[in-house]
Design a protein around this motif. Structure first.
Motif, short mmCIF file in Angstrom:
data_model
loop_
_atom_site.label_atom_id
_atom_site.label_comp_id
_atom_site.label_asym_id
_atom_site.label_seq_id
_atom_site.Cartn_x
_atom_site.Cartn_y
_atom_site.Cartn_z
N SER A 146 12.82 2.53 4.21
CA SER A 146 12.70 1.08 4.08
C SER A 146 12.01 0.42 5.27
CB SER A 146 14.10 0.45 3.92
OG SER A 146 14.92 0.75 5.04
N GLU A 172 4.66 0.08 0.30
CA GLU A 172 4.85 0.56 -1.07
C GLU A 172 3.50 0.58 -1.78
OE1 GLU A 172 7.31 1.71 -2.71
OE2 GLU A 172 9.06 1.27 -1.47
N PRO A 173 3.07 1.74 -2.30
CA PRO A 173 3.69 3.06 -2.15
C PRO A 173 3.51 3.59 -0.74
CG PRO A 173 1.59 3.28 -3.28
CD PRO A 173 1.83 1.81 -3.10
N ALA A 174 4.45 4.42 -0.28
CA ALA A 174 4.46 4.90 1.10
C ALA A 174 3.59 6.15 1.26
CB ALA A 174 5.89 5.17 1.54
N ASP A 233 6.27 9.52 -0.42
CA ASP A 233 5.30 9.71 -1.50
C ASP A 233 4.88 11.18 -1.53
OD1 ASP A 233 3.22 7.97 -3.32
OD2 ASP A 233 2.20 9.69 -2.43
#
Length: 235
Positions: A18, A42-44, A86
């Motif tokens: 997070s 996001e996306p990581a 990811d």
């Protein structure tokens, strides 16, 4: 120029599901500047995370080397797993890529390993778990790290892993009371499994702990995930 100005400065980076945090440490591992944080992209994927780190670094001042805690298995700077980021991280040469980006030497380890390095006493069997987006773990024997433990993905109860039962999604789904009961069972199970002398619990969800902890279990500040960065350079 003072002696402190000449000392080697370490940029510590803590990557979570997070948030991404950075802090500069002096040679003794003490913070020189305030911790800075941004939300994890996001996306990581690797490039947005690298860009987020670079944006934080721009606010931090000068440093000589970099320590990174990464939420997954890391081997020689290459990220092998990244369950809460990811899939593009699998097999990514994070250490060399970040070193090229920042122009400084970089060392990367699992985030729970780095948190443990900032918490342990260095005596006996010491287990570290982190309660955040996922469930991190690190095991030390007389101060030496047992690599790639990843206990969070081991079976725990009712056909689910520690992470499935105690990660943030589980906390949100079952509520604080049931989550604490699960944590109590996990602590007992881990004690029987590792026979640890001390268990350290870190991570953002430690503030949700309401149960009374056994005498050999300690909650440690989340900043330890950064303070442990100095240990990576103690060869």
């Amino acid at each position: 120029m003072t002696t402190q100005d000449k000392s080697v400065r370490t940029l510590a980076v803590d990557i979570g599901g997070s948030g991404i945090k950075v802090m500069i440490l002096d040679e003794e591992g003490q913070p020189i500047a305030e911790r800075a944080r941004v939300e994890t992209p996001e996306p990581a994927k690797p490039e947005p995370v690298l860009a987020a780190i670079a944006s934080l670094v721009a606010q931090q001042g000068e440093f000589d080397r970099v320590s990174v805690g990464f939420p997954g298995v890391v081997s020689n700077g290459i990220t092998k797993t990244a369950v809460n980021l990811d899939p593009d991280w699998v097999g990514f040469d994070f250490g060399n890529t970040l070193s090229d980006r920042l122009g400084k030497p970089v060392r990367v380890v699992n985030d729970a390993d780095m948190q443990g390095m900032g918490a342990i006493s260095g005596h006996g069997v010491e287990l570290v778990i982190t309660l955040g987006t996922g469930f991190g773990s690190a095991l030390f024997v007389d101060g030496k790290l047992v690599p790639n433990l990843e206990a969070g993905h081991h079976p725990f109860r009712k056909g689910e892993t520690y992470e499935q039962q105690l990660g943030r999604a589980a906390l949100d789904a079952v509520g604080q009371k049931r989550w604490n009961r699960r944590l109590e069972k996990a602590i007992a199970t881990l004690q029987n499994l590792f026979n640890y002398d001390c268990l350290y619990i870190g991570g953002g969800n430690t503030k949700k702990i309401t149960m009374e902890l056994p005498p050999n279990v300690k909650v440690v500040p989340n900043v330890n995930g950064l303070l442990g960065g100095i240990v990576l350079w103690k060869d």
